[in-house]
Scaffold this active site. Structure first.
Site, PDB file in Angstrom:
ATOM      1  N   GLU A  44     -92.187  33.549 120.346  1.00 38.28           N
ATOM      2  CA  GLU A  44     -93.184  33.581 121.115  1.00 38.28           C
ATOM      3  C   GLU A  44     -92.836  34.462 122.439  1.00 38.28           C
ATOM      4  OE1 GLU A  44     -95.910  30.302 123.862  1.00 38.28           O
ATOM      5  OE2 GLU A  44     -94.228  29.565 122.655  1.00 38.28           O
ATOM      6  N   LYS A 113    -103.284  31.907 121.652  1.00 39.48           N
ATOM      7  CA  LYS A 113    -102.696  30.408 121.656  1.00 39.48           C
ATOM      8  C   LYS A 113    -103.783  29.339 121.993  1.00 39.48           C
ATOM      9  CE  LYS A 113     -98.706  27.595 123.065  1.00 39.48           C
ATOM     10  NZ  LYS A 113     -97.422  27.814 123.712  1.00 39.48           N
ATOM     11  N   CYS A 147     -96.223  27.879 118.869  1.00 36.31           N
ATOM     12  CA  CYS A 147     -95.519  26.746 119.421  1.00 36.31           C
ATOM     13  C   CYS A 147     -96.181  25.509 119.470  1.00 36.31           C
ATOM     14  CB  CYS A 147     -95.148  27.086 120.741  1.00 36.31           C
ATOM     15  SG  CYS A 147     -93.428  26.254 121.545  1.00 36.31           S
TER      16      CYS A 147
END
Length: 265
Positions: A44, A113, A147
């Site tokens: 990330e 995200k 994540c």
């Protein structure tokens, strides 16, 4: 169909130094290619660093910006597809994104995200609005996630129902949440019958201590490759034949009763 050898780059690079991180991707792609890997996945926000405060917005680039052009050249030079985390600028908005570049240098998919973790991310980024983003790579349907997204079972199940074979999850997993890499990710792979490549940062960065433990989990719930706590480049095989056999034997997705779950959504 041959297996896709996948390289997981566990590194925090050099926070704040885009040029150095592009060079690190070049080196990792060259090393991955020598092992026969067809895909390299980085963590990330690898392009810029994670714990760099307001600099993350200053270093953000469009999805087709200079860094994307440089990484496309790296991918084509070594014949290795590359998935990399970066801050994406779109007008006044900045997203925490991952982009997949094909082995020929073509931009295949870009994901923003959707579940932002903690005050830092919620202050710096706009959440994405598309849970399932996919691309075709080496005969596989590859999905993208970042994540915290993988910790929501509905997210990963959405990919399973959409046919994702390999889920790429660049991450910045920090202490004391290492159980996600150790336990949650293999379970997600098993319950959704897919491969999951979970690729982490490592070591201290700002107020965080990243725990490493990057993992390629298989549909049998085992870690097909796992890094330790330090900088590493680990490899694992994504085997379509094994995946097909596992899906035929595992009844989870076939035995679902969606009508019972309507109240959950």
């Amino acid at each position: 169909m041959p297996a896709l050898r996948t390289a997981l780059l566990q590194s925090s690079g050099r926070p704040g130094d885009v040029a150095a991180n592009l060079a690190a991707l070049e080196d990792a792609a060259a090393r991955a290619a020598t092992t026969g890997a067809g895909l390299l996945v980085s963590p990330e926000l690898f392009l810029t660093g994670y714990a760099i405060g307001d600099d993350v917005a200053k270093l953000a680039e469009p999805a087709d910006g200079p860094a994307a052009t440089a990484i496309a050249a790296t991918a084509a030079r070594h014949g290795v597809a590359v998935a990399y985390g970066y801050p994406e600028r779109d007008g006044e908005r900045v997203f925490n994104s991952v982009q997949l570049i094909g082995a020929d240098g073509a931009r295949l998919a870009n994901y923003r995200k959707t579940h932002l973790f903690g005050c830092f991310e919620q202050e710096q980024f706009t959440p994405g609005e598309h849970a399932v983003v996919q691309a075709e790579l080496a005969g596989l349907t590859v999905g993208l996630m970042i994540c915290y997204d993988v910790e929501f079972p509905e997210n990963v199940r959405s990919h399973a129902l959409a046919g994702t074979d390999l889920l790429l999850v660049p991450t910045a997993q920090m202490h004391p949440f290492q159980f996600v890499a150790e336990a949650v990710v293999p379970v997600r792979a098993f319950e959704n019958q897919m491969y999951v490549a979970y690729v982490n940062r490592t070591g201290p960065e700002g107020e965080f201590e990243f725990v490493g433990l990057s993992t390629l989990a298989g549909p049998d719930g085992t870690a097909r490759a796992r890094a330790g706590r330090g900088e590493d480049l680990v490899h694992g095989e994504v085997d379509p034949d094994f995946l097909a056999a596992s899906r035929a034997a595992n009844p989870y997705l076939r035995d679902r009763r969606p009508g019972l779950y309507a109240s959950l959504v």
